[in-house]
Scaffold this motif. Structure first.
Motif, PDB file in Angstrom:
ATOM      1  N   SER A  22       0.829  -1.210   0.000  1.00  0.00           N
ATOM      2  CA  SER A  22       0.000   0.000   0.000  1.00  0.00           C
ATOM      3  C   SER A  22       0.860   1.256   0.000  1.00  0.00           C
ATOM      4  O   SER A  22       0.544   2.240  -0.689  1.00  0.00           O
ATOM      5  CB  SER A  22      -0.926  -0.004   1.223  1.00  0.00           C
ATOM      6  N   LYS A  23       1.944   1.230   0.745  1.00  0.00           N
ATOM      7  CA  LYS A  23       2.847   2.384   0.810  1.00  0.00           C
ATOM      8  C   LYS A  23       3.466   2.667  -0.549  1.00  0.00           C
ATOM      9  O   LYS A  23       3.534   3.826  -0.988  1.00  0.00           O
ATOM     10  CB  LYS A  23       3.936   2.132   1.850  1.00  0.00           C
ATOM     11  N   GLN A  24       3.907   1.622  -1.232  1.00  0.00           N
ATOM     12  CA  GLN A  24       4.534   1.836  -2.532  1.00  0.00           C
ATOM     13  C   GLN A  24       3.525   2.333  -3.557  1.00  0.00           C
ATOM     14  O   GLN A  24       3.864   3.144  -4.422  1.00  0.00           O
ATOM     15  CB  GLN A  24       5.206   0.546  -2.999  1.00  0.00           C
ATOM     16  N   ILE A  25       2.280   1.888  -3.450  1.00  0.00           N
ATOM     17  CA  ILE A  25       1.235   2.388  -4.357  1.00  0.00           C
ATOM     18  C   ILE A  25       0.963   3.866  -4.072  1.00  0.00           C
ATOM     19  O   ILE A  25       0.935   4.701  -4.984  1.00  0.00           O
ATOM     20  CB  ILE A  25      -0.059   1.575  -4.187  1.00  0.00           C
ATOM     21  N   ALA A  26       0.760   4.189  -2.811  1.00  0.00           N
ATOM     22  CA  ALA A  26       0.364   5.547  -2.421  1.00  0.00           C
ATOM     23  C   ALA A  26       1.452   6.584  -2.661  1.00  0.00           C
ATOM     24  O   ALA A  26       1.156   7.761  -2.887  1.00  0.00           O
ATOM     25  CB  ALA A  26      -0.042   5.556  -0.948  1.00  0.00           C
ATOM     26  N   GLN A  27       2.719   6.162  -2.617  1.00  0.00           N
ATOM     27  CA  GLN A  27       3.814   7.115  -2.722  1.00  0.00           C
ATOM     28  C   GLN A  27       4.522   7.083  -4.071  1.00  0.00           C
ATOM     29  O   GLN A  27       5.468   7.833  -4.294  1.00  0.00           O
ATOM     30  CB  GLN A  27       4.804   6.879  -1.582  1.00  0.00           C
ATOM     31  N   SER A  28       4.056   6.223  -4.973  1.00  0.00           N
ATOM     32  CA  SER A  28       4.632   6.137  -6.309  1.00  0.00           C
ATOM     33  C   SER A  28       3.937   7.115  -7.248  1.00  0.00           C
ATOM     34  O   SER A  28       2.705   7.166  -7.296  1.00  0.00           O
ATOM     35  CB  SER A  28       4.501   4.717  -6.856  1.00  0.00           C
ATOM     36  N   THR A  29       4.703   7.858  -7.998  1.00  0.00           N
ATOM     37  CA  THR A  29       4.111   8.810  -8.941  1.00  0.00           C
ATOM     38  C   THR A  29       3.223   8.106  -9.953  1.00  0.00           C
ATOM     39  O   THR A  29       2.114   8.564 -10.258  1.00  0.00           O
ATOM     40  CB  THR A  29       5.226   9.578  -9.684  1.00  0.00           C
ATOM     41  N   GLU A  30       3.679   6.971 -10.461  1.00  0.00           N
ATOM     42  CA  GLU A  30       2.919   6.251 -11.486  1.00  0.00           C
ATOM     43  C   GLU A  30       1.764   5.460 -10.888  1.00  0.00           C
ATOM     44  O   GLU A  30       0.621   5.555 -11.349  1.00  0.00           O
ATOM     45  CB  GLU A  30       3.837   5.314 -12.266  1.00  0.00           C
ATOM     46  N   LEU A  31       2.030   4.668  -9.845  1.00  0.00           N
ATOM     47  CA  LEU A  31       0.978   3.815  -9.284  1.00  0.00           C
ATOM     48  C   LEU A  31      -0.118   4.622  -8.601  1.00  0.00           C
ATOM     49  O   LEU A  31      -1.279   4.198  -8.572  1.00  0.00           O
ATOM     50  CB  LEU A  31       1.582   2.810  -8.301  1.00  0.00           C
ATOM     51  N   LEU A  53      -1.496   6.398   4.364  1.00  0.00           N
ATOM     52  CA  LEU A  53      -2.363   7.178   3.482  1.00  0.00           C
ATOM     53  C   LEU A  53      -2.297   8.669   3.796  1.00  0.00           C
ATOM     54  O   LEU A  53      -2.530   9.508   2.917  1.00  0.00           O
ATOM     55  CB  LEU A  53      -3.798   6.671   3.573  1.00  0.00           C
ATOM     56  N   ALA A  54      -1.967   9.002   5.039  1.00  0.00           N
ATOM     57  CA  ALA A  54      -1.830  10.409   5.407  1.00  0.00           C
ATOM     58  C   ALA A  54      -0.644  11.061   4.697  1.00  0.00           C
ATOM     59  O   ALA A  54      -0.594  12.288   4.554  1.00  0.00           O
ATOM     60  CB  ALA A  54      -1.669  10.546   6.925  1.00  0.00           C
ATOM     61  N   LYS A  55       0.299  10.233   4.241  1.00  0.00           N
ATOM     62  CA  LYS A  55       1.485  10.740   3.553  1.00  0.00           C
ATOM     63  C   LYS A  55       1.471  10.409   2.056  1.00  0.00           C
ATOM     64  O   LYS A  55       2.500  10.468   1.393  1.00  0.00           O
ATOM     65  CB  LYS A  55       2.739  10.155   4.194  1.00  0.00           C
ATOM     66  N   ALA A  56       0.305  10.054   1.544  1.00  0.00           N
ATOM     67  CA  ALA A  56       0.191   9.661   0.137  1.00  0.00           C
ATOM     68  C   ALA A  56       0.365  10.864  -0.786  1.00  0.00           C
ATOM     69  O   ALA A  56       0.304  12.021  -0.354  1.00  0.00           O
ATOM     70  CB  ALA A  56      -1.174   9.019  -0.105  1.00  0.00           C
ATOM     71  N   LYS A  57       0.593  10.570  -2.062  1.00  0.00           N
ATOM     72  CA  LYS A  57       0.660  11.622  -3.071  1.00  0.00           C
ATOM     73  C   LYS A  57      -0.620  12.462  -3.003  1.00  0.00           C
ATOM     74  O   LYS A  57      -1.710  11.915  -2.796  1.00  0.00           O
ATOM     75  CB  LYS A  57       0.814  11.021  -4.464  1.00  0.00           C
ATOM     76  N   PRO A  58      -0.519  13.780  -3.176  1.00  0.00           N
ATOM     77  CA  PRO A  58      -1.673  14.665  -2.983  1.00  0.00           C
ATOM     78  C   PRO A  58      -2.918  14.291  -3.779  1.00  0.00           C
ATOM     79  O   PRO A  58      -4.037  14.440  -3.290  1.00  0.00           O
ATOM     80  CB  PRO A  58      -1.129  16.033  -3.423  1.00  0.00           C
ATOM     81  N   ASN A  59      -2.753  13.801  -4.991  1.00  0.00           N
ATOM     82  CA  ASN A  59      -3.906  13.509  -5.837  1.00  0.00           C
ATOM     83  C   ASN A  59      -4.306  12.032  -5.843  1.00  0.00           C
ATOM     84  O   ASN A  59      -5.055  11.599  -6.719  1.00  0.00           O
ATOM     85  CB  ASN A  59      -3.621  13.963  -7.271  1.00  0.00           C
ATOM     86  N   PHE A  60      -3.807  11.288  -4.876  1.00  0.00           N
ATOM     87  CA  PHE A  60      -4.086   9.848  -4.839  1.00  0.00           C
ATOM     88  C   PHE A  60      -5.486   9.594  -4.309  1.00  0.00           C
ATOM     89  O   PHE A  60      -5.810   9.902  -3.164  1.00  0.00           O
ATOM     90  CB  PHE A  60      -3.051   9.142  -3.965  1.00  0.00           C
ATOM     91  N   ASN A  61      -6.329   8.998  -5.148  1.00  0.00           N
ATOM     92  CA  ASN A  61      -7.683   8.627  -4.729  1.00  0.00           C
ATOM     93  C   ASN A  61      -7.672   7.236  -4.110  1.00  0.00           C
ATOM     94  O   ASN A  61      -7.082   6.308  -4.681  1.00  0.00           O
ATOM     95  CB  ASN A  61      -8.635   8.638  -5.926  1.00  0.00           C
ATOM     96  N   HIS A  62      -8.330   7.096  -3.000  1.00  0.00           N
ATOM     97  CA  HIS A  62      -8.316   5.795  -2.346  1.00  0.00           C
ATOM     98  C   HIS A  62      -9.512   5.619  -1.414  1.00  0.00           C
ATOM     99  O   HIS A  62     -10.144   6.596  -1.004  1.00  0.00           O
ATOM    100  CB  HIS A  62      -7.024   5.609  -1.534  1.00  0.00           C
ATOM    101  N   ASP A  63      -9.810   4.372  -1.125  1.00  0.00           N
ATOM    102  CA  ASP A  63     -10.837   4.003  -0.160  1.00  0.00           C
ATOM    103  C   ASP A  63     -10.296   2.894   0.714  1.00  0.00           C
ATOM    104  O   ASP A  63      -9.506   2.050   0.261  1.00  0.00           O
ATOM    105  CB  ASP A  63     -12.095   3.498  -0.866  1.00  0.00           C
ATOM    106  N   VAL A  64     -10.725   2.866   1.956  1.00  0.00           N
ATOM    107  CA  VAL A  64     -10.415   1.770   2.870  1.00  0.00           C
ATOM    108  C   VAL A  64     -11.722   1.022   3.124  1.00  0.00           C
ATOM    109  O   VAL A  64     -12.710   1.608   3.574  1.00  0.00           O
ATOM    110  CB  VAL A  64      -9.825   2.285   4.195  1.00  0.00           C
TER     111      VAL A  64
END
Length: 347
Positions: A22-31, A53-64
């Motif tokens: 999850s961390k690599q998805i949330a913090q990767s520019t491409e993923l 998720l609090a440190k994710a890329k600004p435009n990362f859309n996600h749901d838990v």
């Protein structure tokens, strides 16, 4: 904001490997251009994931999404939520479904409210059901399903020799009947009060996951709509995680929180796919299976790897009879009914 490229679904997203994925998805520019759907047992207590998720890329859309894998009803409810959103367009089709949730108990044995051995249901049966239910929402052109298994699915794997869990002949066949594993009558604490009894049930659950990978791929290949979907399996090695949080002090603290975190990074630096690995390394391996096209090709299918290395599955997982029997039994145990899955030849 541009539409997401697709949806990435991760089970066990608050666990050791799952949170690393999850961390690599949330913090990767491409993923992070995908929409993340992170499945946890209880979203209110998923502190590790929430911190990520609090440190994710600004435009990362996600749901838990809360799904308790020890409950088939919870799996159905969670899958319905995801399917509804894909159907109405609020979620893009699932590009990658990564099954990283796991349960291990060594000297104890617990059962679910559905009446099954906890190791069997959480690691295998609930994932079996979840996949069948979500197939309607998979990307029909590029969708991939990644199943996290392990070296312990193969009793003849030399890496298992040092553990001694399969040393006795009676434990060298993991799949005798589905019922023995589902009802928890195989390798019980009464048979063996040591930690080896739980390790064997965990290995058997991993075998079922590999068998599921192979049988599902065969059925997908014959499906007129779903034939391009690939199913792949990963042996992530031994990692320092909280999967042993139900065990004694020596394993839970000394081994998992002191020794393994110290030596795993060294192993990563000195070996390509060592016995011991960091969760970061194995997370990268899982995401490679989900998205790589350069080395795996556009539509990899029925691929099992040890980290990054193609690896043979066990002889038990090569038995067509075993695969067919497990599939049919699992439909009964998961109570799959007509119309619940998009797979044409599901029976």
């Amino acid at each position: 904001m541009s539409p997401a490229k697709g949806t990435i679904v991760v089970t066990g997203a608050n666990g050791g490997l799952g949170s690393a994925i999850s961390k690599q998805i949330a913090q990767s520019t491409e993923l992070s251009e995908h929409h993340g759907v992170f499945i946890v047992r209880n979203s209110q207590t998923a502190t590790t994931l929430n911190g990520i998720l609090a440190k994710a890329k600004p435009n990362f859309n996600h749901d838990v999404v809360s799904i308790d894998l020890s409950s088939l009803a919870s799996v159905r409810a969670g899958a319905k939520t995801i399917n509804t959103r894909v159907a109405n367009g609020s979620l893009p089709p699932i590009r990658a479904l990564i099954l990283s949730a796991g349960w291990q108990e060594l000297e104890t044995q617990t059962f679910t409210d559905d009446g099954y051995d906890m190791t069997f249901q959480v690691n295998y049966l609930s994932h079996f059901l979840l996949v069948l239910l979500l197939l309607q929402s998979l990307d029909k052109e590029n969708g991939r399903i990644v199943i996290v298994s392990g070296m312990n699915h193969d009793t003849t794997d030399k890496r298992m020799d040092g553990t001694g869990i399969y040393k006795e002949e009676k434990w060298q066949t993991l799949y005798t009947t589905t019922e023995a594993l589902a009802k928890g009558t195989w390798s019980t604490p009464a048979d063996d009060p040591s930690s080896k009894s739980g390790q064997r049930r965990y290995g058997a659950a991993h075998l079922l996951e590999v068998m599921f990978m192979r049988e599902l791929q065969k059925r997908l290949n014959a499906d007129p709509v779903l034939s391009k979907i690939g199913v792949l399996g990963l042996d992530p090695g031994a990692m320092p995680t909280d999967i042993c949080r139900r065990e004694g002090f020596l394993i839970r603290v000394i081994a998992m929180k002191v020794i393994m975190p110290l030596f795993a990074p060294i192993s990563d630096m000195t070996q390509t796919n060592g016995f011991l690995r960091t969760t970061s390394k194995s997370a990268s391996d899982a995401l490679r299976l989900a998205f790589d096209t350069e080395t795996l090709g556009e539509h990899p299918k029925d691929v099992f790897v040890n980290g990054t290395e193609p690896w043979p599955v066990s002889k038990e997982a090569q038995s067509e009879k075993n695969l067919e029997t497990l599939w049919k039994d699992s439909l009964v145990y998961a109570k799959v009914e007509e119309g619940e899955t998009a797979l044409v030849n599901w029976k």
